[in-house]
Design a protein around this motif. Structure first.
Motif, short mmCIF file in Angstrom:
data_model
loop_
_atom_site.label_atom_id
_atom_site.label_comp_id
_atom_site.label_asym_id
_atom_site.label_seq_id
_atom_site.Cartn_x
_atom_site.Cartn_y
_atom_site.Cartn_z
N ASP A 86 0.80 -1.23 0.00
CA ASP A 86 0.00 0.00 0.00
C ASP A 86 0.84 1.28 0.00
O ASP A 86 0.27 2.38 0.00
CB ASP A 86 -0.95 0.02 1.21
N GLY A 87 2.16 1.15 0.00
CA GLY A 87 3.01 2.33 -0.06
C GLY A 87 3.11 3.10 1.23
O GLY A 87 3.69 4.20 1.26
N ARG A 88 2.57 2.57 2.33
CA ARG A 88 2.61 3.26 3.61
C ARG A 88 3.83 2.78 4.42
O ARG A 88 4.34 1.68 4.21
CB ARG A 88 1.33 2.98 4.40
N PRO A 89 4.30 3.63 5.38
CA PRO A 89 5.41 3.19 6.24
C PRO A 89 5.05 1.89 6.96
O PRO A 89 3.91 1.70 7.39
CB PRO A 89 5.56 4.36 7.21
N TRP A 90 6.05 1.03 7.12
CA TRP A 90 5.80 -0.30 7.66
C TRP A 90 6.97 -0.69 8.55
O TRP A 90 8.12 -0.69 8.12
CB TRP A 90 5.67 -1.29 6.49
N THR A 91 6.68 -0.99 9.79
CA THR A 91 7.68 -1.54 10.71
C THR A 91 7.60 -3.05 10.60
O THR A 91 6.54 -3.64 10.82
CB THR A 91 7.40 -1.08 12.15
N VAL A 92 8.71 -3.70 10.27
CA VAL A 92 8.72 -5.15 10.09
C VAL A 92 9.86 -5.75 10.90
O VAL A 92 10.94 -5.17 10.99
CB VAL A 92 8.85 -5.51 8.58
N VAL A 93 9.61 -6.89 11.52
CA VAL A 93 10.65 -7.56 12.30
C VAL A 93 11.57 -8.30 11.34
O VAL A 93 11.13 -9.06 10.48
CB VAL A 93 10.05 -8.51 13.36
N THR A 94 12.87 -8.04 11.47
CA THR A 94 13.86 -8.66 10.60
C THR A 94 14.98 -9.36 11.37
O THR A 94 15.80 -10.06 10.78
CB THR A 94 14.49 -7.61 9.66
N GLU A 95 15.05 -9.13 12.69
CA GLU A 95 16.06 -9.76 13.53
C GLU A 95 15.41 -10.23 14.83
O GLU A 95 14.33 -9.77 15.20
CB GLU A 95 17.19 -8.77 13.86
N LYS A 96 16.09 -11.12 15.52
CA LYS A 96 15.60 -11.54 16.84
C LYS A 96 15.50 -10.33 17.77
O LYS A 96 16.39 -9.46 17.78
CB LYS A 96 16.56 -12.56 17.46
N LEU A 97 14.42 -10.26 18.53
CA LEU A 97 14.23 -9.13 19.42
C LEU A 97 15.23 -9.15 20.57
O LEU A 97 15.49 -10.19 21.17
CB LEU A 97 12.81 -9.14 20.01
N THR A 98 15.78 -7.98 20.85
CA THR A 98 16.58 -7.76 22.06
C THR A 98 16.07 -6.50 22.71
O THR A 98 15.74 -5.52 22.03
CB THR A 98 18.08 -7.62 21.74
N ALA A 99 15.99 -6.50 24.02
CA ALA A 99 15.32 -5.42 24.74
C ALA A 99 16.12 -4.12 24.67
O ALA A 99 17.35 -4.12 24.77
CB ALA A 99 15.10 -5.82 26.19
N LYS A 100 15.41 -3.02 24.51
CA LYS A 100 15.95 -1.68 24.74
C LYS A 100 15.68 -1.34 26.20
O LYS A 100 14.84 -1.98 26.86
CB LYS A 100 15.28 -0.66 23.82
N PRO A 101 16.36 -0.34 26.74
CA PRO A 101 16.03 0.08 28.11
C PRO A 101 14.55 0.44 28.21
O PRO A 101 14.02 1.19 27.39
CB PRO A 101 16.92 1.30 28.33
N ALA A 102 13.87 -0.11 29.21
CA ALA A 102 12.44 0.14 29.36
C ALA A 102 12.21 1.60 29.75
O ALA A 102 13.07 2.24 30.36
CB ALA A 102 11.85 -0.78 30.42
N GLY A 103 11.03 2.13 29.37
CA GLY A 103 10.68 3.45 29.85
C GLY A 103 10.05 4.37 28.83
O GLY A 103 9.56 5.44 29.20
N PHE A 104 10.01 4.00 27.55
CA PHE A 104 9.44 4.91 26.55
C PHE A 104 7.97 5.19 26.83
O PHE A 104 7.53 6.34 26.90
CB PHE A 104 9.61 4.31 25.14
N ILE A 105 7.18 4.13 27.01
CA ILE A 105 5.75 4.30 27.27
C ILE A 105 5.52 4.84 28.68
O ILE A 105 4.64 5.67 28.91
CB ILE A 105 5.02 2.97 27.03
N ALA A 106 6.34 4.40 29.61
CA ALA A 106 6.23 4.91 30.98
C ALA A 106 6.48 6.42 31.01
O ALA A 106 5.83 7.15 31.78
CB ALA A 106 7.21 4.19 31.89
N ALA A 107 7.40 6.92 30.19
CA ALA A 107 7.65 8.36 30.14
C ALA A 107 6.44 9.10 29.59
O ALA A 107 6.11 10.20 30.06
CB ALA A 107 8.89 8.65 29.28
N GLU A 108 5.77 8.53 28.58
CA GLU A 108 4.52 9.13 28.09
C GLU A 108 3.52 9.26 29.23
O GLU A 108 2.90 10.31 29.43
CB GLU A 108 3.91 8.24 27.00
N ALA A 109 3.35 8.17 29.96
CA ALA A 109 2.36 8.14 31.04
C ALA A 109 2.72 9.12 32.14
O ALA A 109 1.85 9.80 32.70
CB ALA A 109 2.25 6.72 31.60
N ARG A 110 4.00 9.20 32.47
CA ARG A 110 4.44 10.09 33.55
C ARG A 110 4.12 11.55 33.22
O ARG A 110 3.64 12.30 34.07
CB ARG A 110 5.94 9.91 33.80
N PHE A 111 4.36 11.94 31.97
CA PHE A 111 4.08 13.32 31.58
C PHE A 111 2.58 13.60 31.63
O PHE A 111 2.15 14.66 32.11
CB PHE A 111 4.63 13.60 30.18
#
Length: 353
Positions: A86-111
């Protein structure tokens, strides 16, 4: 946590982004001015909801590239591409997942908790939804030959965020799973060798995500891809009947459900849901240009009250108001619809309080 009134008026998720916000989320690096601009924008969208009269607000999901793609902020392993379909931006998994430091969504909620004067909710994508949208048989096969293995690996980064939210006082954590609701559609069910098994798996993964947390009210958001309907894609039909067993197996306290779309206002099915569920009824049509007035919203809720106790009902739109991260939807129209929702809630309290 803030105590909610009878018939609380709530939001579901996204609110249309102005151009300045759309430009910001496309930037790969921010300076202090960018961060201050986004903070000011989020203060505005919270104030818009509060001015409309809502009892539960969020940040409009304005800090996220998309409500699904936010998983790429929680874990490495994703590539941002253009979807050839469809020509739209697409996030696709291409490698095994490894965790980033947690807190992105928590920071949204905190604000949001810092700036809001009323109750708040925060949203997370469901693991099986991520599997349906971000896994590709060709692009993902090196990391995850089987979709279900990718879905299972999505649970841990979501739980890491919930662990941070647990003591923050957010009134509700909502798990978005519109794909689960598509199993009401006979055409969708035909695409699966065992549609009930697929729906069971989606529920199992939600339960794994929320299990064991205390002091958090969890919701699951169900819809038949309202945003896709706005873009002119398929309208998914069917009542909730085919997935009632799965819904009743959810280990959550609240369901946020469509109620204006054809088939979604099926009172017989709603009456068969577990009686301990709170029901967030989608009594406001999010379709751009669809007029919504308080008396119409009141009438929809009154119809539901013939089968559902008043103490179980929350008012909310059918879905988020932004059908895609780059959607251009009139914010003033959204504001007027939210005002009508809040007015309807006040009228219902006057009648039934």
């Amino acid at each position: 946590m803030k105590k909610l009134p009878l018939f609380p008026a709530s939001i579901v998720g996204s609110i249309p982004r102005p151009l300045v916000v759309r430009e910001l989320i496309e930037k790969t690096e921010w300076d202090e001015t960018d961060a201050n601009t986004m903070d000011a924008a989020v203060r505005f969208v919270v104030a818009l909801q509060e001015r409309a009269g809502l009892d539960v607000v969020n940040d409009g999901e304005w800090r996220r590239r998309s409500y699904i793609g936010v998983i790429a902020e929680l874990a490495h392993g994703f590539t941002l591409e253009i979807n050839p379909a469809d020509g739209r931006p697409w996030t696709v998994v291409t490698e095994k997942l490894t965790a980033k430091p947690a807190g992105f969504i928590a920071a949204e909620a905190r604000f949001v908790k810092q700036v809001a004067r009323v109750a708040t909710k925060i949203t997370l994508p469901a693991p099986a939804l991520l599997g349906e949208r971000l896994w590709d048989a060709e692009r993902s096969k090196k990391a995850y030959p089987k979709r279900d293995d990718f879905v299972r690996d999505c649970v841990a980064p979501l739980r890491a965020e919930i662990a941070l939210l647990q003591d923050m006082g957010v009134e509700m954590v909502q798990i978005d799973d519109p794909h689960l609701c598509l199993f009401v559609d006979p055409d969708v069910r035909k695409k699966y060798d065992d549609p009930d098994r697929a729906a069971d798996f989606a529920v199992d993964m939600i339960n794994e995500t929320v299990r064991g947390f205390k002091g958090v009210k969890f919701a699951v958001h169900l819809c038949r891809r309202a945003g896709a309907r706005v873009r002119g894609e398929k309208h998914h039909a069917g009542t909730y009947g085919p997935i009632l067993k799965q819904l009743n197996n959810l280990e959550v306290q609240h369901l946020t459900m469509e109620f204006t779309a054809a088939g979604a206002d099926d009172l017989e099915s709603l009456g068969r849901l577990r009686e301990d569920f709170e029901l967030g009824l989608g009594v406001v049509d999010v379709t751009p240009g669809a007029p919504e007035a308080a008396p119409l919203i009141v009438a929809r809720v009154e119809r539901a009250l013939t089968r559902i106790d008043k103490k179980r009902i929350t008012l909310n739109p059918d879905c988020g108001f932004a059908p895609g991260s780059a959607a251009k939807v009139d914010t003033d129209e959204v504001y007027l619809k939210l005002k009508a929702e809040a007015e309807a809630a006040r009228e219902l309290r006057a009648r039934h309080g």
